[in-house]
Design an enzyme around this catalytic site. Structure first.
Site, PDB file in Angstrom:
ATOM      1  N   ARG A  43      -3.293  -6.387   8.967  1.00  0.00           N
ATOM      2  CA  ARG A  43      -1.992  -6.920   9.416  1.00  0.00           C
ATOM      3  C   ARG A  43      -0.966  -5.780   9.449  1.00  0.00           C
ATOM      4  O   ARG A  43      -1.278  -4.632   9.124  1.00  0.00           O
ATOM      5  CB  ARG A  43      -1.526  -8.043   8.480  1.00  0.00           C
ATOM      6  CG  ARG A  43      -1.128  -7.565   7.109  1.00  0.00           C
ATOM      7  CD  ARG A  43      -0.705  -8.701   6.194  1.00  0.00           C
ATOM      8  NE  ARG A  43      -0.001  -8.170   5.023  1.00  0.00           N
ATOM      9  CZ  ARG A  43       0.306  -8.856   3.939  1.00  0.00           C
ATOM     10  NH1 ARG A  43      -0.040 -10.118   3.855  1.00  0.00           N
ATOM     11  NH2 ARG A  43       0.955  -8.296   2.940  1.00  0.00           N
ATOM     12  N   TYR A  59       5.600   3.515  -6.900  1.00  0.00           N
ATOM     13  CA  TYR A  59       5.311   3.539  -5.457  1.00  0.00           C
ATOM     14  C   TYR A  59       5.741   4.894  -4.879  1.00  0.00           C
ATOM     15  O   TYR A  59       4.966   5.565  -4.182  1.00  0.00           O
ATOM     16  CB  TYR A  59       6.060   2.387  -4.784  1.00  0.00           C
ATOM     17  CG  TYR A  59       5.929   2.323  -3.273  1.00  0.00           C
ATOM     18  CD1 TYR A  59       4.831   1.708  -2.686  1.00  0.00           C
ATOM     19  CD2 TYR A  59       6.921   2.851  -2.442  1.00  0.00           C
ATOM     20  CE1 TYR A  59       4.719   1.624  -1.302  1.00  0.00           C
ATOM     21  CE2 TYR A  59       6.815   2.769  -1.059  1.00  0.00           C
ATOM     22  CZ  TYR A  59       5.713   2.159  -0.497  1.00  0.00           C
ATOM     23  OH  TYR A  59       5.606   2.083   0.875  1.00  0.00           O
ATOM     24  N   ALA A  69       6.258   7.686  -6.425  1.00  0.00           N
ATOM     25  CA  ALA A  69       5.464   8.773  -7.006  1.00  0.00           C
ATOM     26  C   ALA A  69       4.098   8.867  -6.327  1.00  0.00           C
ATOM     27  O   ALA A  69       3.616   9.953  -5.987  1.00  0.00           O
ATOM     28  CB  ALA A  69       5.307   8.561  -8.508  1.00  0.00           C
ATOM     29  N   VAL A 100      -9.885  -0.408  -1.137  1.00  0.00           N
ATOM     30  CA  VAL A 100      -9.934   1.064  -1.093  1.00  0.00           C
ATOM     31  C   VAL A 100      -9.940   1.706  -2.473  1.00  0.00           C
ATOM     32  O   VAL A 100     -10.355   2.859  -2.620  1.00  0.00           O
ATOM     33  CB  VAL A 100      -8.770   1.680  -0.274  1.00  0.00           C
ATOM     34  CG1 VAL A 100      -8.927   1.476   1.206  1.00  0.00           C
ATOM     35  CG2 VAL A 100      -7.411   1.229  -0.775  1.00  0.00           C
TER      36      VAL A 100
HETATM   37  P1  NAD Z   1       1.409  -5.077   4.632  1.00  0.00           P
HETATM   38  O1  NAD Z   1       1.491  -5.622   3.271  1.00  0.00           O
HETATM   39  O2  NAD Z   1       1.817  -5.941   5.772  1.00  0.00           O
HETATM   40  O3  NAD Z   1      -0.049  -4.523   4.942  1.00  0.00           O
HETATM   41  C1  NAD Z   1      -0.780  -3.778   3.989  1.00  0.00           C
HETATM   42  C2  NAD Z   1      -2.255  -4.031   4.235  1.00  0.00           C
HETATM   43  O4  NAD Z   1      -2.984  -3.273   3.255  1.00  0.00           O
HETATM   44  C3  NAD Z   1      -2.633  -5.517   4.037  1.00  0.00           C
HETATM   45  O5  NAD Z   1      -3.459  -5.953   5.077  1.00  0.00           O
HETATM   46  C4  NAD Z   1      -3.360  -5.514   2.699  1.00  0.00           C
HETATM   47  O6  NAD Z   1      -4.327  -6.544   2.583  1.00  0.00           O
HETATM   48  C5  NAD Z   1      -3.988  -4.126   2.710  1.00  0.00           C
HETATM   49  N1  NAD Z   1      -4.331  -3.674   1.357  1.00  0.00           N
HETATM   50  C6  NAD Z   1      -3.567  -3.715   0.254  1.00  0.00           C
HETATM   51  N2  NAD Z   1      -4.243  -3.239  -0.798  1.00  0.00           N
HETATM   52  C7  NAD Z   1      -5.478  -2.901  -0.342  1.00  0.00           C
HETATM   53  C8  NAD Z   1      -6.628  -2.368  -0.952  1.00  0.00           C
HETATM   54  N3  NAD Z   1      -6.662  -2.108  -2.270  1.00  0.00           N
HETATM   55  N4  NAD Z   1      -7.714  -2.126  -0.191  1.00  0.00           N
HETATM   56  C9  NAD Z   1      -7.720  -2.407   1.134  1.00  0.00           C
HETATM   57  N5  NAD Z   1      -6.645  -2.937   1.759  1.00  0.00           N
HETATM   58  C10 NAD Z   1      -5.544  -3.171   1.038  1.00  0.00           C
HETATM   59  O7  NAD Z   1       2.299  -3.756   4.595  1.00  0.00           O
HETATM   60  P2  NAD Z   1       2.735  -2.727   5.746  1.00  0.00           P
HETATM   61  O8  NAD Z   1       4.199  -2.724   5.760  1.00  0.00           O
HETATM   62  O9  NAD Z   1       1.963  -2.929   6.984  1.00  0.00           O
HETATM   63  O10 NAD Z   1       2.289  -1.377   5.026  1.00  0.00           O
HETATM   64  C11 NAD Z   1       1.347  -0.456   5.561  1.00  0.00           C
HETATM   65  C12 NAD Z   1       1.585   0.905   4.919  1.00  0.00           C
HETATM   66  O11 NAD Z   1       2.883   1.380   5.273  1.00  0.00           O
HETATM   67  C13 NAD Z   1       1.542   0.874   3.386  1.00  0.00           C
HETATM   68  O12 NAD Z   1       0.890   2.022   2.907  1.00  0.00           O
HETATM   69  C14 NAD Z   1       3.004   0.905   3.003  1.00  0.00           C
HETATM   70  O13 NAD Z   1       3.214   1.448   1.731  1.00  0.00           O
HETATM   71  C15 NAD Z   1       3.568   1.785   4.112  1.00  0.00           C
HETATM   72  N6  NAD Z   1       5.017   1.615   4.308  1.00  0.00           N
HETATM   73  C16 NAD Z   1       5.547   0.427   4.704  1.00  0.00           C
HETATM   74  C17 NAD Z   1       6.925   0.337   4.871  1.00  0.00           C
HETATM   75  C18 NAD Z   1       7.583  -0.947   5.312  1.00  0.00           C
HETATM   76  O14 NAD Z   1       8.823  -1.002   5.342  1.00  0.00           O
HETATM   77  N7  NAD Z   1       6.857  -1.986   5.684  1.00  0.00           N
HETATM   78  C19 NAD Z   1       7.741   1.439   4.633  1.00  0.00           C
HETATM   79  C20 NAD Z   1       7.156   2.631   4.226  1.00  0.00           C
HETATM   80  C21 NAD Z   1       5.791   2.719   4.067  1.00  0.00           C
END
Ligand code: NAD
Length: 251
Positions: free
Chosen positions: A18, A158, A160, A66
């Site tokens: 997602r 997070y 860090a 992961v």
């Molecule tokens: P999200 O929660 O919508 O999606 C994260 C996905 O990672 C989910 O499908 C979840 O099931 C999967 N996931 C979580 N833990 C897992 C694991 N242990 N093994 C396998 N899959 C796992 O979040 P997003 O916003 O799409 O985030 C994606 C990336 O972007 C992340 O690394 C997040 O830290 C980074 N990020 C997001 C934002 C934001 O504002 N949304 C900002 C900066 C960085």
């Protein structure tokens, strides 16, 4: 125009069920890349694979955590068997965790951030790097966060963990330079996904008023940067951070 080198290559995208991960899968699929969407959310990963197949590429949804090395190894065995060796790895799987000031942070919450983000990247990259080195072509993209640069109140673990990924990215970039493999990081600003939804409900208006571009980001804003880094056009780009953040931070 001839197809980019990334077309036909296999991409492993963690957290592909997602949000940003799904958008990355679909952006890469539009470039002709074969997709392996790996996630703890198996049905979501399958759904992403279906959407990628509708774009005309082969695709697989794979269930794995992961942070679990053996689970990643098994997932990769299946991916290799059904699609081939990944030449593109996008370490995107992530968790926000419960907000807590550092003084109230638990060791368990701290540890989980490192297990998912840092160990997760180790497992995903370590298990795919050797075939990439042998083939002489590869793209590694690590999804970090603007939090690694700005700090984030209530999210020390997070920030860090996301900062640790930048050290890994630069070191890998050095070790892979001249071997046809680039390694870069994308640092999203505030992007509208499930991860940010609860926080955005409370502060969206104020936040958007303060953002230079007056809007939060969309998953596609990140996916476009990743697709560029995976392309042949980015062959001379390595060890870099790209931060699609609407002008929130200009580094
Ligand atoms: P999200 O929660 O919508 O999606 C994260 C996905 O990672 C989910 O499908 C979840 O099931 C999967 N996931 C979580 N833990 C897992 C694991 N242990 N093994 C396998 N899959 C796992 O979040 P997003 O916003 O799409 O985030 C994606 C990336 O972007 C992340 O690394 C997040 O830290 C980074 N990020 C997001 C934002 C934001 O504002 N949304 C900002 C900066 C960085």
């Amino acid at each position: 125009m001839s197809a980019d080198a990334m077309a036909g290559k296999v991409a492993l995208v963690t957290g592909g069920a997602r949000g940003i991960g799904r958008a990355i899968c679909l952006a890469l699929a539009r470039e002709g890349t074969v997709i392996a969407a790996l996630d703890v959310n198996g049905p979501g990963a399958e759904e992403t694979a279906t959407l990628a197949r509708e774009l005309g590429v082969r695709a697989l949804g794979v269930l794995a955590d992961v942070s679990d090395h053996d689970a990643v190894k098994s997932a990769l065995a299946r991916i290799r068997n059904e699609l081939g060796d990944p030449a593109i790895v996008v370490c995107n799987a992530g968790i926000a965790g419960e907000p807590a000031l550092f003084r109230d942070e638990t060791k368990a919450a701290w540890k989980r951030q490192f297990e998912v983000h840092v160990d997760g990247a180790f497992h995903s990259i370590h298990e795919t790097l050797h075939p990439m080195l042998q083939s002489g072509w590869g793209r590694i993209v690590i999804i970090s966060s603007i939090a690694a640069r700005l700090g984030w109140r209530g999210a020390a673990s997070y920030a860090a963990a996301k900062g640790a990924l930048l050290g890994l990215m630069r070191t890998l970039a050095l070790e892979c330079a001249g071997k046809g493999i680039t390694v870069n990081a994308v640092l999203p600003g505030i992007i509208e996904t499930e991860m940010s939804r609860t926080a955005l409900v409370k502060v969206r208006e104020k936040l958007e008023a303060a953002l230079p571009m007056k809007r939060v980001g969309r998953p596609e804003d990140i996916a476009n940067a990743v697709a560029f880094l995976c392309s042949e056009r980015a062959a001379y780009v390595t060890g870099q951070c790209i931060s699609p953040n609407g002008g929130m931070w200009m580094g």
